[in-house]
Design an enzyme around this catalytic site. Sequence first.
Site, short mmCIF file in Angstrom:
data_model
loop_
_atom_site.label_atom_id
_atom_site.label_comp_id
_atom_site.label_asym_id
_atom_site.label_seq_id
_atom_site.Cartn_x
_atom_site.Cartn_y
_atom_site.Cartn_z
N TYR A 8 -0.55 8.67 -2.51
CA TYR A 8 -0.42 8.43 -3.94
C TYR A 8 -1.62 9.03 -4.69
O TYR A 8 -1.55 9.26 -5.89
CB TYR A 8 -0.41 6.92 -4.23
CG TYR A 8 0.89 6.19 -4.00
CD1 TYR A 8 1.93 6.72 -3.25
CD2 TYR A 8 1.07 4.91 -4.55
CE1 TYR A 8 3.11 6.01 -3.04
CE2 TYR A 8 2.23 4.20 -4.36
CZ TYR A 8 3.25 4.74 -3.60
OH TYR A 8 4.41 4.02 -3.41
N GLY A 9 -2.70 9.21 -3.97
CA GLY A 9 -3.98 9.56 -4.60
C GLY A 9 -4.01 10.90 -5.31
O GLY A 9 -4.91 11.18 -6.08
N ASP A 57 0.87 -1.18 0.00
CA ASP A 57 0.00 0.00 0.00
C ASP A 57 0.91 1.24 0.00
O ASP A 57 2.10 1.16 0.32
CB ASP A 57 -0.90 0.02 1.24
CG ASP A 57 -1.85 1.23 1.24
OD1 ASP A 57 -2.45 1.50 0.19
OD2 ASP A 57 -1.94 1.92 2.27
N SER A 58 0.30 2.38 -0.31
CA SER A 58 1.06 3.63 -0.27
C SER A 58 1.42 3.99 1.17
O SER A 58 2.33 4.78 1.40
CB SER A 58 0.23 4.75 -0.88
OG SER A 58 -1.01 4.83 -0.22
N CYS A 76 -3.89 -1.26 -2.37
CA CYS A 76 -4.08 0.18 -2.57
C CYS A 76 -4.90 0.33 -3.84
O CYS A 76 -4.51 -0.16 -4.91
CB CYS A 76 -2.71 0.85 -2.74
SG CYS A 76 -2.81 2.61 -3.10
N ASN A 77 -6.05 0.97 -3.71
CA ASN A 77 -6.92 1.14 -4.87
C ASN A 77 -6.27 2.01 -5.94
O ASN A 77 -6.41 1.76 -7.13
CB ASN A 77 -8.24 1.78 -4.43
CG ASN A 77 -9.13 0.81 -3.70
OD1 ASN A 77 -9.96 0.16 -4.29
ND2 ASN A 77 -8.93 0.69 -2.39
N CYS A 137 -10.84 2.94 -1.27
CA CYS A 137 -9.55 3.38 -0.73
C CYS A 137 -9.39 2.59 0.55
O CYS A 137 -10.33 2.50 1.36
CB CYS A 137 -9.56 4.88 -0.45
SG CYS A 137 -8.11 5.43 0.47
N THR A 138 -8.22 2.00 0.75
CA THR A 138 -8.07 1.08 1.88
C THR A 138 -8.04 1.78 3.24
O THR A 138 -8.06 1.13 4.27
CB THR A 138 -6.83 0.20 1.69
OG1 THR A 138 -5.74 1.03 1.30
CG2 THR A 138 -7.08 -0.85 0.64
N HIS A 139 -8.02 3.11 3.25
CA HIS A 139 -8.15 3.83 4.52
C HIS A 139 -9.62 3.87 4.99
O HIS A 139 -9.89 4.03 6.17
CB HIS A 139 -7.69 5.28 4.37
CG HIS A 139 -6.20 5.45 4.33
ND1 HIS A 139 -5.44 5.01 3.29
CD2 HIS A 139 -5.36 6.03 5.22
CE1 HIS A 139 -4.17 5.32 3.53
NE2 HIS A 139 -4.10 5.93 4.70
N GLU A 188 -5.48 8.87 8.89
CA GLU A 188 -4.08 8.79 9.33
C GLU A 188 -3.92 9.45 10.70
O GLU A 188 -3.06 9.10 11.48
CB GLU A 188 -3.15 9.47 8.32
CG GLU A 188 -3.11 8.78 6.96
CD GLU A 188 -1.85 7.97 6.69
OE1 GLU A 188 -0.84 8.17 7.37
OE2 GLU A 188 -1.92 7.12 5.78
#
Length: 247
Positions: free
Chosen positions: A39-40, A7-8, A70-71, A180-182, A150
């Site tokens: 990265y988005g 992932d980022s 990471c999408n 988005c994995t967040h 975050e």
Amino acid sequence: MKVGVFDSGIGGLTVVKSLLENKLFEEIVYFGDTARVPYGIKDKSTIIRYAIEAVEFFKNFELDLIIVACNTVSAHALSEMREVSPCPVIGVVEAGILATANALKDKNSNILILGTKATVNSKAYEIGLKAEGFTNLEAKATGLFVPIVEEEIYEGEILDAAFKHYFKSITKPDAVILGCTHFPLITNALKNYFSKDTVFIHSGDAIVEQLQKSFCFDTRYQTTKLEFFASENPESLKAIAKKWLNL
Ligand code: DGL
């Protein structure tokens, strides 16, 4: 089975959580590019360059599979990663599309796709969902959720303000793709905002579903060896992993 999860940053840990809950791997090597997150907001060529560097990093381990958790990377750099990887590479976008098709029987369901700017601009989810017959799609770039998560903020007034900002002109969806994995960390807040009946598509659960249904993963490992790497501040990533994964 030994898997590399990329992932980022820390968001991919939500995918690791699903993998651990389902005991699918003997060993998980996690790499978060924390020095260069997010990265988005980056362009395609930069995302591809970083993604190829991640494959190079994973070459230090004898992996059976790489999961792109990471999408943003899955939407932009999967084929380029596959070209340079010695092992198969799968990504959360394809898995999310399959999981949505399995979860929603009504092709007219109103689906809201949430993701970073880069993921939404790629239209990867829309293209895949249209190919599955879905027509009622809306995509919204909600990048502010990334730094909020975050900061370990999962509810409350900051998030409510962000919801109002992004969703004021949005009709209540039948399903939300957490692209988005967040975002799985704010599912409860999203449920409270939309409805408890809204279907949520979670990248980690989608990958597990794809591994089980499409790749026939059925072995269960009682213990999983975990290794965490980050391009910056690995100790902080390990501390968050401990908390999120109850290690
Ligand atoms: N985890 C990334 C994703 O799933 C989002 C964070 C970023 O912008 O790097 O798209």
